[in-house]
Write an enzyme that holds these catalytic residues in place. Structure first.
Site, PDB file in Angstrom:
ATOM      1  N   HIS A  79      30.682  45.144  35.046  1.00 13.44           N
ATOM      2  CA  HIS A  79      30.482  45.905  36.284  1.00 13.44           C
ATOM      3  C   HIS A  79      31.595  46.957  36.446  1.00 13.44           C
ATOM      4  CE1 HIS A  79      27.186  43.672  38.054  1.00 13.44           C
ATOM      5  NE2 HIS A  79      27.825  42.531  38.018  1.00 13.44           N
ATOM      6  N   HIS A 125      31.864  39.282  32.492  1.00 14.32           N
ATOM      7  CA  HIS A 125      30.749  39.745  33.312  1.00 14.32           C
ATOM      8  C   HIS A 125      31.234  40.801  34.321  1.00 14.32           C
ATOM      9  CE1 HIS A 125      26.934  39.087  35.655  1.00 14.32           C
ATOM     10  NE2 HIS A 125      27.713  39.498  36.645  1.00 14.32           N
ATOM     11  N   GLU A 126      32.245  40.438  35.100  1.00 12.35           N
ATOM     12  CA  GLU A 126      32.748  41.380  36.105  1.00 12.35           C
ATOM     13  C   GLU A 126      33.331  42.621  35.434  1.00 12.35           C
ATOM     14  OE1 GLU A 126      31.861  40.935  39.078  1.00 12.35           O
ATOM     15  OE2 GLU A 126      31.254  38.836  38.856  1.00 12.35           O
ATOM     16  N   GLU A 137      23.833  45.222  36.925  1.00 11.51           N
ATOM     17  CA  GLU A 137      23.731  43.907  36.302  1.00 11.51           C
ATOM     18  C   GLU A 137      23.486  44.045  34.795  1.00 11.51           C
ATOM     19  OE1 GLU A 137      24.584  41.539  38.212  1.00 11.51           O
ATOM     20  OE2 GLU A 137      24.071  39.708  37.130  1.00 11.51           O
TER      21      GLU A 137
END
Lengths: 492, 492
Positions: free
Chosen positions: B270, B266-267, B296
């Site tokens: 980003h 997830h990170e 997001e």
């Protein structure tokens, strides 16, 4: 902190912004050396330069300067207030007298010079670095002239690193140290220099070494919630003008556990100074160690006078043997001997505590000549080698182990080296003033030693100028005879 | 970057100082979460507040504002130039309309509210937090009024986090998602919710997990010299308005390796966004991801659409089995199943990709009511529980697993939650626009996927407002049907 003047109160309120920028610069610098991804360097340099410019702008803001000028005229200022104004005026003096164009050119020159120096050192070829050093010396001379001085332009530079220190002070220190150390070295040489030691080539496990270091520092005692130990290419301490967050780094070369051990203790000495400053000084101009020399006295005190003592060796030997099993066959005496091998060597950072100050003397002499224009940069390598031979009886085989060994000149730090010897001198004065230091160390009374340092030196931050602080703490100003006595006594 | 206007050139030159302060804030924030010694918090908060005030002051500097106003009037601005002016005006609007006293009071209130929220959550007692939340809602309402809005005060808040997003947009998204997801959940419920899985309670070795994560991220590919992976209490990504230094963190709870694995992915999503922004935008107002929602979309795209796909599972299963030996008895299909367990649950951050958006809908409804003054803060816990029961058929046993679970309101972040669902919506639009995504993932063509994202989204930084960027990248504005199709197809 005792603040009565409403002007000083206003100054401190406005100073918070400058403090914040200094804090940010400190963290950015720490991060750059410790954790920043490599390619972050361009942005980081831009940010650092912009923040430096902004600090200068805020310091020179007319209304801020007026407040400082006003406070200066006030009567009955407390010591704390006088310290605050004194520290701000030191910065202001630099910003007012040295034009920003010179500062910018100096920054540009030194950043290029650093790259050239690194290449020159790799290739052991001074010629690559020479033109940059020439320019640095020229600019340094301009800065010294702008700052002004009474007797020698070098004094203006000394004062940048050590408030109030002059060539006279340094000459007077070396006039005692040089003959004394050479006499001591003569006696040691008569017994023959020690051969290489097997532990110098002994590899160690890095994790175990770090665990040992944490335990050794824990023995002395430090506030865990205010302290960090990290790894960086060159060991350093980061203080952030507050005792609430102080960080040290060490490096772990593959062999010889002495280096990480004693650099950790050295940096811990710096850290302890910052950690024990009066909490009420935090976020103000006096919430920081007062000078490089006094700072170095703290690191050398712990590294050499405490750290390399027989009593301390007895405390840490069991810790070291537990973490570094290859030490099991070495007695406490073996380790004490190993920690205190004295022999002439070419590299300053590897020098023992006896020969170390002659390395500084060499640099001091050359710097004074450079700044006075009495030596050509091109002639430095030969001069270096000649001086080295005169002082220590050994001669570098090339520039990398001679004139190119230190990073300082590439950074433009001329006038910085003498603070190392000053630190050694003050450390020995502290040892004498404390009284029965070796007994306290042997008995493990570290809390008592730390409390003495806190009360006499640390807590005061930058309230008093270095000379006054040393006089208050030890009863006299710089006096190198204690260092000489200490060395003669230890190595007799 | 195409800059023709001399006014914009001057703006960018002056913006460097603001960029530097933003950079410093970013590093200070990162350090606070990752490495700062605990007691550094007081000084760090002071520094952060001072730097925030300084940024505001520099932004509102009359001559800087004049430059921006002048540039705005210029014709023939390039897209890059328009983006720069648009981003600066967004900040200016906030600084100009919201008085500094309100900002200061909001900062003070939220910093106290955070402490109260933490205690309230520990004790599962909403009453401790309620008075703070009341004050936050009041202040938020003041800020919304100062900022101005067309239809609903909540729109002013949405726009803070997602430029141009309105309640209408969010309503329109949920008008499709809510019935669709509830239909899908109905079908899944008919088969019976899955029981607890043994891997949920399986502890793992932290070092091995970190090694596995580094290998998984390496499989997708990232620039090592521009990237860091660290540990912090809550996972986050730090971008510093330059693609040269981007950092993510994860945490390692003692059990269930899914959490660190999928937070890292997830990170990473980003981070990849920031890493692939056009290098020439670095240090400018457009050298950053354009909004929370678009950001997001990148993290959810990698975490869910790529990361939890069958094809990706096949790639990472051997890596995971190598580092986590307890997985040896689990097949790729077992892992795929484990990564995609769907069942109603109380905690948003632990929710699967099907139920997740209903958690957001719940918060969205409550926030709109709060901001409109249509619900009393005291009534929130019961309302929360009722809504939860309506939406997911389960009811919190206490406030800690109900209304107190999220940190956001204590930070004053009202209007933030909808960007999570918007991110999911955009991620599914990207999947559709890319075309044969699952095939590309199965074939390990990650370079191709990254290049698509770079070309269509990342490289543009903040040049275009989010809606326009999404339209350029996917051919249409927000369209939730792709998310629904994706979920229905995956969980049929």
């Amino acid at each position: 902190m005792e603040i009565k003047s409403s002007t000083v109160k206003e100054i401190l309120e406005r100073y918070k912004t400058i403090w914040a920028l200094n804090h940010a610069s400190g963290v950015l610098g720490w991060d750059r050396e410790v954790y920043m991804p490599e390619e972050g360097i361009g942005g980081r340099s831009l940010a650092a330069a912009e923040i430096a410019k902004l600090i200068q702008k805020l310091m020179l803001d007319e209304s801020f300067v007026k407040l400082i000028d006003k406070a200066k005229e006030e009567r009955d200022l407390t010591d704390d207030e006088r310290g605050i104004i004194r520290m701000l005026e030191r910065d202001l003096k630099f910003y007012r007298r040295v034009p920003p164009e010179i500062v910018a050119e100096f920054a540009k020159t030194t950043s290029e010079a650093f790259v050239a120096w690194r290449t020159a050192k790799e290739k052991a070829d001074f010629k690559i670095f020479a033109p940059y050093l020439e320019r640095i010396v020229e600019l340094t001379r301009v800065i010294a002239d702008k700052l002004g001085y009474d007797e020698h332009p070098y004094d203006a530079l000394l004062d940048l690193y050590e408030e109030g220190l002059t060539s006279r002070d340094v000459d007077s220190i070396f006039s005692v140290l040089e003959p004394g150390i050479r006499r001591l070295l003569g006696r040691l040489e008569a017994r023959g220099w020690p051969r290489s030691h097997p532990l110098e080539e002994e590899p160690y496990d890095r994790q175990s070494m770090e665990a040992a270091i944490r335990e050794v520092l824990g023995l002395i005692g430090y506030p865990q919630r205010r302290f960090r130990l990290d790894v960086s290419p060159h060991p350093f301490t980061t203080g952030l003008a507050s005792p609430f967050d102080v960080r040290i780094t060490v490096r772990y070369p593959p062999r010889d556990f002495r280096e990480p051990l004693f650099s950790a203790i050295h940096e811990f000495g710096h850290a302890l100074y910052e950690l024990q400053i009066d909490e009420s000084y935090a976020f103000t101009p006096i919430g920081t160690g007062v000078s490089l020399g006094v700072h170095e006295s703290q690191s050398r005190f712990w590294e050499n006078i405490v750290g390399r003592s027989r009593g301390f060796t007895a405390h840490i030997a069991p810790i070291l043997r537990r973490h570094l099993p290859f030490l099991s066959k070495y007695s406490d005496d073996d380790l004490y001997y190993y920690f205190n091998i004295v022999r002439p060597s070419l590299i300053r950072t590897e020098a023992d505590e006896v020969t170390y100050n002659l390395h500084i003397l060499l640099r001091y002499r050359l710097e004074r000549l450079m700044v006075a224009g009495e030596v050509k940069v091109a002639d430095l390598p030969a001069l270096w080698n000649d001086e080295m031979e005169k002082l220590l009886g050994i001669r570098p085989k090339n520039d990398a182990e001679g004139v190119l060994q230190d990073i300082h000149w590439s950074h433009g730090s001329i006038g910085y080296f003498p603070t190392y010897t000053l630190g050694n001198v003050i450390a020995a004065q502290i040892r004498h003033a404390f009284g029965t230091l070796e007994e306290a160390v042997a008995a493990g009374r570290f809390a008592e030693i730390k409390e003495w340092l806190r009360e006499k030196i640390h807590r005061w931050g930058a309230v008093y100028p270095p000379k006054e602080l040393v006089r208050r703490a030890t009863g006299e100003t710089y006096n190198p005879t204690y260092l000489l006595n200490y060395l003669e006594n230890k190595y007799k």
